[in-house]
Write a protein that holds these residues in place. Structure first.
Motif, PDB file in Angstrom:
ATOM      1  N   ASN A 377      10.864 -52.282   5.758  1.00 31.80           N
ATOM      2  CA  ASN A 377       9.829 -51.772   6.664  1.00 31.80           C
ATOM      3  C   ASN A 377       9.787 -52.516   8.003  1.00 31.80           C
ATOM      4  OD1 ASN A 377       8.784 -54.210   5.869  1.00 31.80           O
ATOM      5  ND2 ASN A 377       6.797 -53.415   5.193  1.00 31.80           N
ATOM      6  N   ALA A 378      10.817 -53.300   8.307  1.00 29.06           N
ATOM      7  CA  ALA A 378      10.843 -54.043   9.570  1.00 29.06           C
ATOM      8  C   ALA A 378      11.173 -53.141  10.756  1.00 29.06           C
ATOM      9  CB  ALA A 378      11.851 -55.180   9.500  1.00 29.06           C
ATOM     10  N   THR A 379      11.920 -52.073  10.511  1.00 27.29           N
ATOM     11  CA  THR A 379      12.253 -51.061  11.512  1.00 27.29           C
ATOM     12  C   THR A 379      12.188 -49.706  10.814  1.00 27.29           C
ATOM     13  OG1 THR A 379      14.628 -51.033  11.048  1.00 27.29           O
ATOM     14  CG2 THR A 379      13.848 -52.655  12.663  1.00 27.29           C
ATOM     15  N   ALA A 380      12.318 -48.639  11.578  1.00 24.82           N
ATOM     16  CA  ALA A 380      12.322 -47.308  10.966  1.00 24.82           C
ATOM     17  C   ALA A 380      13.541 -47.094  10.075  1.00 24.82           C
ATOM     18  CB  ALA A 380      12.272 -46.240  12.049  1.00 24.82           C
ATOM     19  N   PHE A 381      14.657 -47.761  10.373  1.00 22.17           N
ATOM     20  CA  PHE A 381      15.862 -47.644   9.540  1.00 22.17           C
ATOM     21  C   PHE A 381      15.557 -48.144   8.130  1.00 22.17           C
ATOM     22  CE2 PHE A 381      19.841 -49.524   7.888  1.00 22.17           C
ATOM     23  CZ  PHE A 381      20.619 -48.380   7.876  1.00 22.17           C
ATOM     24  N   ALA A 382      15.736 -47.276   7.137  1.00 20.12           N
ATOM     25  CA  ALA A 382      15.219 -47.555   5.800  1.00 20.12           C
ATOM     26  C   ALA A 382      16.256 -48.017   4.781  1.00 20.12           C
ATOM     27  CB  ALA A 382      14.531 -46.299   5.253  1.00 20.12           C
ATOM     28  N   HIS A 383      17.537 -47.917   5.090  1.00 25.47           N
ATOM     29  CA  HIS A 383      18.554 -48.095   4.051  1.00 25.47           C
ATOM     30  C   HIS A 383      19.075 -49.536   3.970  1.00 25.47           C
ATOM     31  CE1 HIS A 383      18.462 -43.857   3.219  1.00 25.47           C
ATOM     32  NE2 HIS A 383      18.626 -43.599   4.504  1.00 25.47           N
ATOM     33  N   ARG A 384      18.146 -50.458   3.883  1.00 24.05           N
ATOM     34  CA  ARG A 384      18.504 -51.877   3.797  1.00 24.05           C
ATOM     35  C   ARG A 384      19.085 -52.242   2.429  1.00 24.05           C
ATOM     36  NH1 ARG A 384      18.574 -53.734   9.009  1.00 24.05           N
ATOM     37  NH2 ARG A 384      16.822 -52.834  10.157  1.00 24.05           N
ATOM     38  N   ASP A 385      18.774 -51.459   1.418  1.00 25.21           N
ATOM     39  CA  ASP A 385      19.195 -51.768   0.059  1.00 25.21           C
ATOM     40  C   ASP A 385      20.496 -51.076  -0.330  1.00 25.21           C
ATOM     41  OD1 ASP A 385      18.112 -49.241   0.138  1.00 25.21           O
ATOM     42  OD2 ASP A 385      16.897 -49.461  -1.679  1.00 25.21           O
ATOM     43  N   LYS A 386      21.157 -50.449   0.612  1.00 27.33           N
ATOM     44  CA  LYS A 386      22.387 -49.719   0.304  1.00 27.33           C
ATOM     45  C   LYS A 386      23.597 -50.626   0.515  1.00 27.33           C
ATOM     46  CE  LYS A 386      19.872 -46.023  -0.321  1.00 27.33           C
ATOM     47  NZ  LYS A 386      18.572 -46.438   0.209  1.00 27.33           N
ATOM     48  N   VAL A 387      24.541 -50.542  -0.409  1.00 26.68           N
ATOM     49  CA  VAL A 387      25.743 -51.374  -0.330  1.00 26.68           C
ATOM     50  C   VAL A 387      26.991 -50.568   0.007  1.00 26.68           C
ATOM     51  CG1 VAL A 387      24.824 -53.105  -1.907  1.00 26.68           C
ATOM     52  CG2 VAL A 387      26.144 -51.179  -2.827  1.00 26.68           C
ATOM     53  N   MET A 388      26.848 -49.224   0.003  1.00 28.49           N
ATOM     54  CA  MET A 388      28.003 -48.394   0.324  1.00 28.49           C
ATOM     55  C   MET A 388      27.526 -46.996   0.714  1.00 28.49           C
ATOM     56  SD  MET A 388      31.364 -47.673  -2.026  1.00 28.49           S
ATOM     57  CE  MET A 388      30.570 -46.408  -3.021  1.00 28.49           C
ATOM     58  N   TYR A 389      28.300 -46.365   1.580  1.00 27.34           N
ATOM     59  CA  TYR A 389      28.093 -44.960   1.935  1.00 27.34           C
ATOM     60  C   TYR A 389      29.388 -44.202   1.668  1.00 27.34           C
ATOM     61  CZ  TYR A 389      24.091 -46.653   4.654  1.00 27.34           C
ATOM     62  OH  TYR A 389      22.920 -47.254   5.053  1.00 27.34           O
ATOM     63  N   TYR A 390      29.245 -42.908   1.383  1.00 24.90           N
ATOM     64  CA  TYR A 390      30.430 -42.062   1.464  1.00 24.90           C
ATOM     65  C   TYR A 390      30.142 -40.959   2.464  1.00 24.90           C
ATOM     66  CZ  TYR A 390      29.702 -37.356  -0.427  1.00 24.90           C
ATOM     67  OH  TYR A 390      29.337 -36.038  -0.563  1.00 24.90           O
ATOM     68  N   GLN A 391      31.174 -40.522   3.169  1.00 22.72           N
ATOM     69  CA  GLN A 391      31.084 -39.366   4.058  1.00 22.72           C
ATOM     70  C   GLN A 391      32.371 -38.563   3.922  1.00 22.72           C
ATOM     71  OE1 GLN A 391      31.196 -40.620   8.277  1.00 22.72           O
ATOM     72  NE2 GLN A 391      31.383 -42.697   7.497  1.00 22.72           N
ATOM     73  N   SER A 392      32.229 -37.251   3.783  1.00 21.73           N
ATOM     74  CA  SER A 392      33.386 -36.377   3.590  1.00 21.73           C
ATOM     75  C   SER A 392      33.521 -35.434   4.769  1.00 21.73           C
ATOM     76  CB  SER A 392      33.222 -35.565   2.297  1.00 21.73           C
ATOM     77  OG  SER A 392      32.042 -34.773   2.356  1.00 21.73           O
ATOM     78  N   TYR A 393      34.748 -34.997   5.013  1.00 18.95           N
ATOM     79  CA  TYR A 393      35.017 -34.085   6.125  1.00 18.95           C
ATOM     80  C   TYR A 393      36.049 -33.060   5.693  1.00 18.95           C
ATOM     81  CZ  TYR A 393      32.985 -37.982   8.716  1.00 18.95           C
ATOM     82  OH  TYR A 393      32.166 -38.990   9.142  1.00 18.95           O
ATOM     83  N   GLY A 394      35.763 -31.805   5.997  1.00 18.00           N
ATOM     84  CA  GLY A 394      36.725 -30.726   5.843  1.00 18.00           C
ATOM     85  C   GLY A 394      36.854 -30.032   7.184  1.00 18.00           C
TER      86      GLY A 394
END
Length: 473
Positions: A377-394
């Protein structure tokens, strides 16, 4: 928007602001409007703004916002214009798009080492300017063409984020034009609630004209690792991914190391960037956990060389050029990461699917580290507890239903295999297919954002399909 009285009034108002300046604004229906002014990034998403404006000063922006208010038109700012759903053009038809291309200010205070940077600067230019004025640096992503204005206000993640945090964690003050047309400063001591919202959700709260950011000394040495495996079947790659994921999920992983795992039609690639010497890299033990046969190699670089190397590799998968594509993404907490059997099942599933294109890839990107040090809650960005992302593209010319089904199906497979959880995703990876975009982007910070939105922009002037809406009090 049609050619009725409101459009005419809007045009007249903006033309009054232009005061005969050339290349200041263009309007829907103008010759070459989409190509020369709108400049969509995702050619699979058509957006037609009522006007695209290229202001030169904060006062110009203030006057443009007053024009939009008077005519009941929404507003969105565009810095580099790399939104997956073309949100910089409004995300839907009829908005006023404010192109920040003319905001190129840069200066460095050599006492505080704070840099003041115009919102129209691209990341590659920021790197060069910081290097030239004291050998300084800040955390950000790897694509040099991405604009700072959007990147640093949505999060701004990159290979140095595990070491230094996100780009928005570097912001100490901004100049912003708010929904009433006022030119304001925001920081932890001035307009604090607005400053909190701007760091993670700025598209719904104002147009930032300049940033004041803290900087770091450039790392003198950069070691870059790359390993390519071309087996033709994703099932054969699954064990390699499991091993990589285990390394990335280790809470004790040296923060100087960032890494990506990239699936593509013929196999996979692992990339890694370590900010230090080769000797220091070897001492961490990380190389022992990465594949070491003839398919891998190390490149030793300085800071700017390392940035160029990262940009070159990223361009192989998602160019800065406009193209039609479909994308999905997801953020993982440690407890959401898949076990080896489920990984094997998903990679097997990929092998069985029709893709509809030869241009597809799926990127898994390590996070955590310094990003986790900051409270959620220190900033609007909420994903402090995430250790990985995936993103896919077609990618396709055009994108076919088969490609869209494959990209969506992969996302559904991951969610199903991981099981129930509080899923969310990075708001920079825009996905219009989400049922509740705002909740997934801002998680537990959303109610506070809605209250701040109601105070600063109650009529929702700054609007796109995924932006924060004002609370209904």
């Amino acid at each position: 928007m049609g050619q009725g009285p409101s459009t005419s009034a809007l045009q007249q108002c903006i033309q009054g602001v232009a005061n005969n300046r050339a290349n200041f604004a263009a309007f829907a229906g103008s010759p070459l409007y989409q190509i020369q002014w709108v400049k969509p990034y995702n050619l699979d998403v058509h957006v037609e703004p009522a006007a695209v404006v290229r202001p030169e000063t904060a006062q110009d922006i203030s006057d443009i916002i007053k024009c939009a208010n008077a005519n009941g038109v929404k507003v969105q700012a565009k810095s580099g214009g790399h939104s997956y759903q073309n949100y910089g053009a409004g995300g839907s038809d009829g908005a006023v798009a404010i192109d920040m291309v003319n905001f190129q200010k840069f200066s460095m205070d050599t006492k505080t080492w704070y840099a003041t940077i115009g919102a129209g600067n691209r990341l590659g230019e920021v790197d060069k300017k910081m290097h030239a004025q004291g050998g300084r640096a800040m955390a950000h992503g790897v694509c040099p063409g991405v604009g700072l204005g959007g990147h640093a206000t949505i999060g701004g993640l990159g290979p140095m984020s595990r070491m230094w945090g996100s780009a928005l964690d570097h912001i100490v003050e901004v100049e912003v034009v708010t929904a009433d047309g006022k030119i304001q400063r925001a920081s932890t001591t001035q307009n604090e609630d607005l400053f909190w919202a701007l760091r993670g959700s700025a598209s719904g709260f104002g147009v930032i004209t300049e940033f004041v950011v803290r900087t770091h000394p450039e790392p003198a040495n950069v070691v870059q690792y790359e390993y390519t495996i071309k087996l033709g079947k994703q099932a054969d790659v699954a064990p390699l991914y499991s091993k990589w994921q285990a390394l990335m999920a280790d809470p004790k992983l040296d923060r100087r190391f960032g890494s990506m795992f990239i699936m593509f039609p013929l196999g996979a690639i692992i990339t890694g960037t370590f900010y230090g010497t080769q000797e220091e890299f070897l001492t961490t033990g990380i190389p022992n956990a990465l594949p070491q046969d003839g398919n891998g190699h190390l490149v030793i670089n300085d800071w700017l060389g390392g940035l160029a190397h990262d940009a070159e590799k990223e361009a192989l998968y998602l160019s800065g050029l406009a193209m039609p594509f479909v994308s999905r993404s997801l953020a993982f907490k440690r407890q959401d990461l898949l076990g080896p059997e489920k990984i094997k099942d998903i990679f097997n599933w990929v092998d069985t699917q029709k893709k509809g294109t030869l241009l597809w890839f799926i990127i898994f990107d390590a996070a955590g580290g310094a990003i986790e040090d900051v409270p959620q809650n220190a900033t609007a960005f909420a994903h402090r507890d995430k250790v990985m992302y995936y993103q896919s593209y077609g990618i396709g010319l055009p994108v076919t239903k088969t490609t869209k089904d494959f990209i969506t199906g992969f996302h559904d497979q991951v969610v199903q295999k991981a099981g129930p959880g509080t899923w969310g995703t990075y708001p920079g990876y825009v996905n219009n297919a989400l049922v509740d975009q705002q909740k997934q982007y801002w998680d537990s910070n959303l109610p506070a954002l809605e209250q701040i939105k109601a105070r600063w922009d109650p009529k929702d002037l700054f609007h796109n399909p995924g932006s924060v809406r004002p609370a209904k009090n």
